[in-house]
Scaffold this motif. Structure first.
Motif, PDB file in Angstrom:
ATOM      1  N   ARG A 190       0.833  -1.204   0.000  1.00 21.79           N
ATOM      2  CA  ARG A 190       0.000   0.000   0.000  1.00 21.79           C
ATOM      3  C   ARG A 190       0.866   1.251   0.000  1.00 21.79           C
ATOM      4  NH1 ARG A 190      -4.308  -1.763   4.775  1.00 21.79           N
ATOM      5  NH2 ARG A 190      -5.146  -3.609   3.734  1.00 21.79           N
ATOM      6  N   ARG A 191       0.206   2.433  -0.205  1.00 19.94           N
ATOM      7  CA  ARG A 191       0.973   3.668  -0.392  1.00 19.94           C
ATOM      8  C   ARG A 191       0.756   4.721   0.701  1.00 19.94           C
ATOM      9  NH1 ARG A 191       3.439   5.050  -5.066  1.00 19.94           N
ATOM     10  NH2 ARG A 191       3.153   7.248  -4.497  1.00 19.94           N
ATOM     11  N   ARG A 192      -0.383   4.753   1.337  1.00 24.19           N
ATOM     12  CA  ARG A 192      -0.677   5.849   2.278  1.00 24.19           C
ATOM     13  C   ARG A 192      -0.101   5.570   3.665  1.00 24.19           C
ATOM     14  NH1 ARG A 192      -6.547   6.352   3.093  1.00 24.19           N
ATOM     15  NH2 ARG A 192      -6.066   8.199   4.349  1.00 24.19           N
ATOM     16  N   VAL A 193       0.441   6.627   4.284  1.00 26.14           N
ATOM     17  CA  VAL A 193       0.919   6.561   5.660  1.00 26.14           C
ATOM     18  C   VAL A 193       0.284   7.713   6.428  1.00 26.14           C
ATOM     19  CG1 VAL A 193       2.912   6.798   7.191  1.00 26.14           C
ATOM     20  CG2 VAL A 193       3.123   5.492   5.060  1.00 26.14           C
ATOM     21  N   LEU A 194      -0.409   7.396   7.523  1.00 23.31           N
ATOM     22  CA  LEU A 194      -1.020   8.426   8.359  1.00 23.31           C
ATOM     23  C   LEU A 194      -0.009   8.853   9.424  1.00 23.31           C
ATOM     24  CD1 LEU A 194      -4.629   6.987   8.915  1.00 23.31           C
ATOM     25  CD2 LEU A 194      -3.798   8.492   7.086  1.00 23.31           C
ATOM     26  N   VAL A 195       0.307  10.133   9.450  1.00 18.73           N
ATOM     27  CA  VAL A 195       1.268  10.688  10.404  1.00 18.73           C
ATOM     28  C   VAL A 195       0.475  11.345  11.527  1.00 18.73           C
ATOM     29  CG1 VAL A 195       3.265  12.190  10.707  1.00 18.73           C
ATOM     30  CG2 VAL A 195       2.819  11.127   8.469  1.00 18.73           C
ATOM     31  N   LEU A 196       0.515  10.761  12.730  1.00 18.32           N
ATOM     32  CA  LEU A 196      -0.393  11.181  13.796  1.00 18.32           C
ATOM     33  C   LEU A 196       0.263  12.021  14.881  1.00 18.32           C
ATOM     34  CD1 LEU A 196      -2.545   7.969  14.371  1.00 18.32           C
ATOM     35  CD2 LEU A 196      -2.817   9.773  12.687  1.00 18.32           C
ATOM     36  N   SER A 197       1.533  12.346  14.741  1.00 15.05           N
ATOM     37  CA  SER A 197       2.221  13.069  15.803  1.00 15.05           C
ATOM     38  C   SER A 197       2.823  14.359  15.275  1.00 15.05           C
ATOM     39  CB  SER A 197       3.347  12.219  16.398  1.00 15.05           C
ATOM     40  OG  SER A 197       2.870  10.977  16.844  1.00 15.05           O
TER      41      SER A 197
END
Length: 470
Positions: free
Chosen positions: A163-170
């Motif tokens: 997959r391609r998306r990365v959620l950056v939560l910080s």
């Protein structure tokens, strides 16, 4: 770039001689040096010679000139410093420097198990100590730094999930986010999810999860020192969507904090600079990646792994490469990721540090860091016009909002520098990032609070109740 004068020959740069320069250009088919910089945009070119002194013919004159330049620097050993922001001033036991300055470690570059056995054993021991601290099974030999380690961890997640998306939560250090983006931008998309009161917004993350998300990326402590409290919930949400939880961290606090692996993290990564490495005007840095003993994860690691390996003598074992066939050393252009010179010396330093500290020492250090951080927060928040940037638990670093003082963060930094204090880093016009470590005493924090109050025009010294003091 401008061509040097044809008449000038530098006394110790051979390629400045016109005949040598011409021969080199002819050999590669170039008319001038400018052709080598054709791909560099004009706006990024200097278009003038460097401002260098005239050539110094004697070695002692050159050494004197360089000493004069270096003498302009001021280290954090000379000034009261609250600077962190990615590179930290922790105590480095003398034996760490003594060990890594030994010639068999300091000058060792690469090698094979039979000629470099001691170095490989030291790195195996570093890996083992890090694995115990992080509650993980496998830790790699250090990469260049934590930025590369994080980018590689996310690339691993992308390869494993397809997959391609990365959620950056910080809140991520801007420099780190920039370098990670540069590394993964061809095959991954970083999608920033704004934080809520300093830590991850779990509801917002859940709303954005989908079957195209490779990983959730969390930093704890974050760029502002906030400790993430929602890792179990984030791990559950990520795994339900078929994604991985990648946690970037600093291992300095895991004598007291619960390791990310015990909270559901799949890949843990970060920098080892805090573990026995000096701040050194930007620091000695080395990156680590930690995973479970899962073949799918281990075979994605980029750098070398050292473990017990058999020899040509039946029943005899030594320290050698594990799963070597996965690296670019073995597979060359078919390798999943390029592997080059690693920060192996810093891994040995961190291993010596962890061996010296032991579990009790790391626990005492973690408790002290938490206590000092909280005391500093209370002292600075007591200054009129100053308030904390958020209500999260913080380790070592935190932000203060100085908007109520009538002065900007940059103005306050300038005022305190005049008193020999480096109060922190301006991370916004009215936001100051402050860092304390075990080397920051209570008197140091009190001095910062008193000086900050004076710089803000407060006549009285802000105090906190005695029972709240660290």
């Amino acid at each position: 770039m401008t061509e040097p004068s044809a008449a000038f020959v530098h006394p110790y740069l051979p390629n400045s001689a016109p005949e040598v320069r011409r021969a080199m250009l002819d050999a590669v088919g170039a008319a001038s040096v400018d052709e080598f910089y054709a791909d560099v945009p004009e706006a990024l070119r200097l278009d003038r010679p460097l401002e260098l002194p005239a050539p110094l013919l004697a070695e002692q004159d050159l050494a004197r000139h360089v000493r004069g330049l270096l003498a302009k620097n001021r280290s954090t050993e000379e000034r009261l410093s609250f600077l962190g922001h990615g590179t930290y001033r922790h105590h480095v036991p003398a034996v760490v420097d003594e060990v890594i300055n030994r010639s068999e470690f300091l000058t060792a570059y690469a090698g094979e198990p039979y000629e470099d056995h001691g170095r490989f054993q030291a790195l195996f021991q570093y890996q083992s100590l890090m694995a115990e601290l992080l509650a993980m099974d496998v830790v790699n030999v250090p990469t260049y730094d934590g930025y590369q380690a994080t980018a590689t961890a996310l690339a691993m997640a992308g390869r494993l999930t397809g997959r391609r998306r990365v959620l950056v939560l910080s809140d991520v250090l801007p420099e780190k986010h920039s370098k990670v983006h540069d590394f993964v931008r061809v095959h991954l998309e970083l999608e920033l999810v704004p934080t809520a009161d300093g830590t991850a917004d779990v509801a917002a993350a859940a709303a954005r999860l989908g079957d195209d998300v490779a990983a959730i990326w969390v930093e704890t402590p974050s760029a502002t020192g906030a400790v993430e409290a929602a890792l179990p919930a984030l791990a559950t949400a990520a795994h339900a969507a078929g994604a991985l939880l990648v946690v970037g961290t600093d291992p300095i606090g895991y004598g007291v904090l619960t390791p990310p692996a015990d909270q559901g993290a799949d890949i843990v990564c970060g920098d080892i600079q805090s573990l026995g490495l000096h701040q050194w005007f930007g620091g000695a840095h080395g990156g680590f990646i930690a995973v479970a003993d899962d073949e799918a994860l281990v075979m994605e690691l980029p750098s070398r792994l050292f473990g017990l390996a058999s020899t040509d003598v039946p029943g005899e074992v030594g320290f050698g490469d594990v799963a070597y066939e996965r690296t670019s050393f073995a597979r060359r252009e078919e390798g999943k990721e390029w592997v080059g010179t690693a920060a192996a010396l810093w891994g040995i330093a961190a291993g010596v540090y962890l061996a010296l500290m032991g579990p009790v020492g790391m626990a005492e250090l973690g408790e002290l860091l938490l206590a000092r951080t909280r005391y500093a927060q209370q002292r600075l928040a007591a200054v009129p016009g100053v308030r904390l940037g958020d209500d999260a638990l913080h380790l070592r670093e935190f932000t203060v909002d100085v908007s109520g003082t009538g002065r900007t963060a940059a103005e306050l930094i300038a005022a305190l520098r005049a008193e020999g204090i480096e109060p922190g880093v301006a991370v916004g016009e009215e936001l100051l990032l402050v860092c304390v470590t075990e080397l920051t005493g209570q008197a140091d924090i009190d001095r910062l609070a008193t000086s900050l109050a004076a710089a803000c025009g407060t006549a009285t010294d802000p105090q906190i109740p005695q029972e709240q003091r660290a």
